[in-house]
Structures are given as C-alpha cells and as structure tokens.
Design an enzyme around this catalytic site. Structure first.
Site, short mmCIF file in Angstrom:
data_model
loop_
_atom_site.label_atom_id
_atom_site.label_comp_id
_atom_site.label_asym_id
_atom_site.label_seq_id
_atom_site.Cartn_x
_atom_site.Cartn_y
_atom_site.Cartn_z
N SER A 41 -1.72 -14.69 5.96
CA SER A 41 -0.48 -15.29 6.47
C SER A 41 -0.83 -16.33 7.52
CB SER A 41 0.39 -14.21 7.11
OG SER A 41 1.40 -14.80 7.90
N TYR A 71 0.34 -6.71 12.60
CA TYR A 71 0.38 -7.68 11.49
C TYR A 71 -0.61 -8.82 11.77
CZ TYR A 71 2.48 -10.86 8.00
OH TYR A 71 2.70 -11.71 6.93
#
Ligand SMILES: NC(=O)c1ccc[n+]([C@@H]2O[C@H](COP(=O)([O-])OP(=O)(O)OC[C@H]3O[C@@H](n4cnc5c(N)ncnc54)[C@H](O)[C@@H]3O)[C@@H](O)[C@H]2O)c1
Length: 285
Positions: free
Chosen positions: A150, A174
């Site tokens: 990401s 994350y």
C-alpha cells in the site's frame, strides 16, 4: 486472451474487491484459480469483511470465464489451515504457478484498541508470510509471487502535515506491515532468483473497494468532521494522488497482477510497483 494460459494461481482475500478482480482477470487470461478468504468479520475492524456468498460469487465468475476454481474459507493468520487447504487445492488442480498474497484489513481509528495493531499486523504481514511460505514447496522455475502492499502504508507514521497518516493502533500495525513487505519481498526475490522464481510487490493508492468506502477511511480523510460520509471523503480523496482522481479501480491493479503473473515479466523481480496515479511522488515514498 491467453497471457497466463495453463497456470494455476492462488489468491487470498479473493471473495471481493481487488482479490475478486484479480481472479476474474486471470481466469479471462486462461488461469485456473485457488480462491481463499476468511469470510468472517474481525472485531477490531469496524467495517464488515467479505461473506461466504461473496466467495461463492467469485467462484461462479471464474467458472463463467471457462476456468476451474477451488474456493475455501481460510484465515491467512492460520498457517496450518492455509497449508492444509492449499495442499488439497494443488492436488485437485495439479500445480501452482503464481501466488497473489492480497488479503488485508485496515482497522483504522483512534478509538480502536491495541488489539487493532495485533490484528492488522497478523493479517497484513504474518498472513502474507504464511501464504507465501505455504506455497513455496509447490513452486518451480518460472513461478511468480506477488504481495499487495500500500502506498499509504509506506508513509512515515509521524505523518502528513503533522497529522498521523493512518490513525490509531490499527493504523500503526497496517503501516508497519506494509513497510515490512518491502524489505521482505526484496530479500525473498534475492533468495529465489537463482531458482528462477520471481517476487514482486504492488502498492496501490486509494482503490475503490469496501476497504476504502468505509467509515474509518472517511474519518481518516476528513478528520475535520465528526461523522463524514462517502461524499465528504470524496472531496479529499483526490489530494492523495498527483493525477486528478479520487482512487484507482480494482481492475487497474489487476492489469499489473496479470503482467507480473505472466511470462511477459519473466525477468522482472524484486520490484516495488506503485499503481498509484502518482501518490508516491506526492508523498515522497
Ligand atoms: N482499498 C484501498 O484503498 C487499498 C489501498 C492500498 C492497498 N490496499 C490493499 O489491497 C488489498 C486488498 O484489499 P481491498 O481493497 O480489495 O479490500 P477488501 O476489504 O474489499 O478486500 C479484502 C479481502 O481480504 C479478506 N480478508 C481479510 N482478512 C482476512 C484473513 N485473515 N484471511 C483471509 N482473508 C481475509 C476480506 O474478507 C476481503 O475479502 C489489501 O491488502 C489492502 O491492504 C487497499
């Protein structure tokens, strides 16, 4: 229409979103698909995850494209279950050529408990490792491993304009997971190079899936509002990218996945491929 003809591809998080799109695009190009998904919610993750009906629909779409599919409800955090289901699926389909480690959660928010860190890291990093390591014994020369990272996860957690980039413990987990994927895929590419097995990571920017279209993401992009809506967030989503778009579509990521799965990319390894409309350029990652 035969760019990956005869290959068998494992995709995690395949019930919906990017994973389903990858399954359909790869099947359209001639691959058989092993589609795994948790098909349950995770308590620290506010928005719902995929359902068994979603996974069945992915299976139906692959069969509609004329390809074989094995679907299974598997938690990528459970390496023993992953290995068991993968071994059975490979026995059914006869081989394994490509791994797309795509399953992910984003339990963002300042009210999320510390468990959000554990869950995000366990799914987004440990889950990728479990997937790839369970697959390794099945892979031979010419195989391709693809991990989904990401662009947002690559931003330093101390953040953007003095704000925390991804909020709360789940945001920290994350971001850590996605950053570690960079070094992990680089090392693994070097290790597997002599065996002619390739390893690459794809880093999407905002992608138009349920993960993006969720209240925690709306609050991340509109910290000035108490209960921002999708419309409120759509005003600021474009600020992330250099190109004028709020997001990319799942198929934009699938095109990169098909390329990295196919022999067209036979000498492409160790790459960190941003499919991000220039977000990385703006963010300096
Ligand atoms: N949507 C975005 O804006 C965006 C941006 C950058 C990166 N990503 C990454 O893309 C990947 C795909 O996400 P998406 O956008 O399609 O979101 P999504 O929520 O639509 O899909 C994620 C899928 O993973 C599954 N999943 C979650 N935990 C699992 C587990 N423990 N075991 C097995 N399956 C599990 C979910 O059920 C769901 O089907 C993720 O790794 C995500 O971090 C997404």
């Amino acid at each position: 229409m035969n760019r990956v003809a005869g290959k068998v591809v494992l995709i995690t998080g395949a019930a919906r979103g990017q994973g389903r799109s990858h399954a359909v695009h790869l099947a359209d190009e001639g691959a058989d698909i092993i589609a795994f998904d948790l098909c349950e919610d995770i308590a620290s993750n506010e928005y719902p995850l995929a359902t068994e009906a979603d996974l069945e629909e992915t299976g139906r779409l692959v069969e509609k494209a004329g390809r074989r599919v094995v679907t299974a409800k598997v938690d990528v955090r459970d390496r023993a279950a992953l290995k068991r289901e993968l071994d059975a699926a490979v026995a059914t389909l006869g081989r394994l050529d490509v791994v797309v480690a795509n399953a992910g959660i984003a339990p963002l928010g300042n009210d999320v408990p510390v468990q959000g860190f554990v869950d995000a890291f366990d799914v987004d990093f440990v889950g990728v490792i479990n997937t790839i390591h369970s697959a390794l014994p099945h892979l031979d020369a010419g195989a391709s491993i693809i991990a989904t990272g990401s662009v947002a996860g690559l931003v330093p957690q101390t953040g953007l304009n003095g704000q925390q980039a991804l909020q709360g413990p789940g945001g920290d987990g994350y971001g850590l997971a996605k950053k570690m994927l960079w070094t992990y895929t680089t090392s693994l590419a070097l290790t597997l190079g002599p065996k002619s097995i390739r390893v690459n990571a794809i880093h999407p920017t905002n992608c138009n899936t349920d993960m993006l279209q969720s209240p925690p993401m709306f609050r991340t992009f509109r910290p000035d509002l108490e209960n921002p809506t999708a419309e409120d967030a759509k005003v600021t989503f474009p600020f992330m990218q250099a190109m004028p778009t709020p997001w990319v579509e799942p198929e934009d990521i699938s095109h990169a996945v098909v390329f990295l799965s196919s022999d067209e990319s036979r000498f492409v390894t160790g790459q960190q491929l941003r499919v991000d409309a220039g977000a990385g350029l703006k963010l300096g990652v």
